[in-house]
Structure formats: C-alpha cells, structure tokens
Design a protein around this motif. Sequence first.
Motif, PDB file in Angstrom:
ATOM      1  N   LYS A   1       0.838  -1.199   0.000  1.00 58.86           N
ATOM      2  CA  LYS A   1       0.000   0.000   0.000  1.00 58.86           C
ATOM      3  C   LYS A   1       0.876   1.252   0.000  1.00 58.86           C
TER       4      LYS A   1
ATOM      5  N   GLY B   1       2.189   2.043  -3.288  1.00 57.00           N
ATOM      6  CA  GLY B   1       1.180   2.353  -4.287  1.00 57.00           C
ATOM      7  C   GLY B   1       0.759   1.170  -5.141  1.00 57.00           C
TER       8      GLY B   1
ATOM      9  N   LEU C   1      -1.018  -1.419  -3.983  1.00 57.38           N
ATOM     10  CA  LEU C   1      -2.409  -1.630  -3.562  1.00 57.38           C
ATOM     11  C   LEU C   1      -2.998  -0.282  -3.183  1.00 57.38           C
ATOM     12  N   PRO C   2      -4.301  -0.099  -3.376  1.00 56.30           N
ATOM     13  CA  PRO C   2      -4.914   1.177  -3.002  1.00 56.30           C
ATOM     14  C   PRO C   2      -4.830   1.423  -1.499  1.00 56.30           C
ATOM     15  N   GLU C   3      -4.775   2.677  -1.127  1.00 52.24           N
ATOM     16  CA  GLU C   3      -4.633   3.063   0.283  1.00 52.24           C
ATOM     17  C   GLU C   3      -5.754   2.496   1.151  1.00 52.24           C
ATOM     18  N   GLU C   4      -6.962   2.401   0.598  1.00 54.38           N
ATOM     19  CA  GLU C   4      -8.107   1.921   1.380  1.00 54.38           C
ATOM     20  C   GLU C   4      -8.185   0.394   1.462  1.00 54.38           C
ATOM     21  N   TYR C   5      -7.237  -0.291   0.821  1.00 54.82           N
ATOM     22  CA  TYR C   5      -7.231  -1.760   0.852  1.00 54.82           C
ATOM     23  C   TYR C   5      -7.097  -2.250   2.290  1.00 54.82           C
TER      24      TYR C   5
ATOM     25  N   SER D   1      -5.776  -4.553   4.615  1.00 57.60           N
ATOM     26  CA  SER D   1      -4.724  -5.566   4.724  1.00 57.60           C
ATOM     27  C   SER D   1      -5.072  -6.657   5.731  1.00 57.60           C
TER      28      SER D   1
END
Length: 76
Positions: A23, A26, A28-32, A34
């Motif tokens: 994340k 970049g 994975l999207p920030e809102e992913y 984990s």
Amino acid sequence: MKKFIDLDFLFVNDLITFLNQLKEKGVLPEEYDSNQAAETVYSTLAFEFLLYVYEEEHTEEQLLQGIKNKVDFIFT
C-alpha cells in the motif's frame, strides 16, 4: 499445539505487514484492508490444505491451483 497456533498468527501478521508495504508503495490502493485480506488468504490456505489432507482424490496440483485461484480472486 500452541506453537503451531503462534506460527499461524505470525504468518498472518507478516502478511499484513507485507500488504501494508505494498500500500505504501502504491501497488495496492490506500483503502485496501490488509487485515481482512491476510485473514482471507490464511483461510484459503487452511481450506485448501484440509481438502488435500482429507479428500483422497485431491491432488497436489489441485491444492496449488485452488490456492492460486482464490488468492487471485482476493487481489483483483
């Protein structure tokens, strides 16, 4: 048995750390989420392993393909 459980939690925690690093880079999207993803990957591994152990006709190839299919689904 406690040591095995500790290893499971260590794996999940390491996977969370790895996903958070992705994340930050970049990938994975920030809102992913984990945490949810790591727990789902762990659940996938456990499910596929149980199939492999308890279903005599379940091959190693099916084990690996089942894991790949589900992990691909989680990350798409």
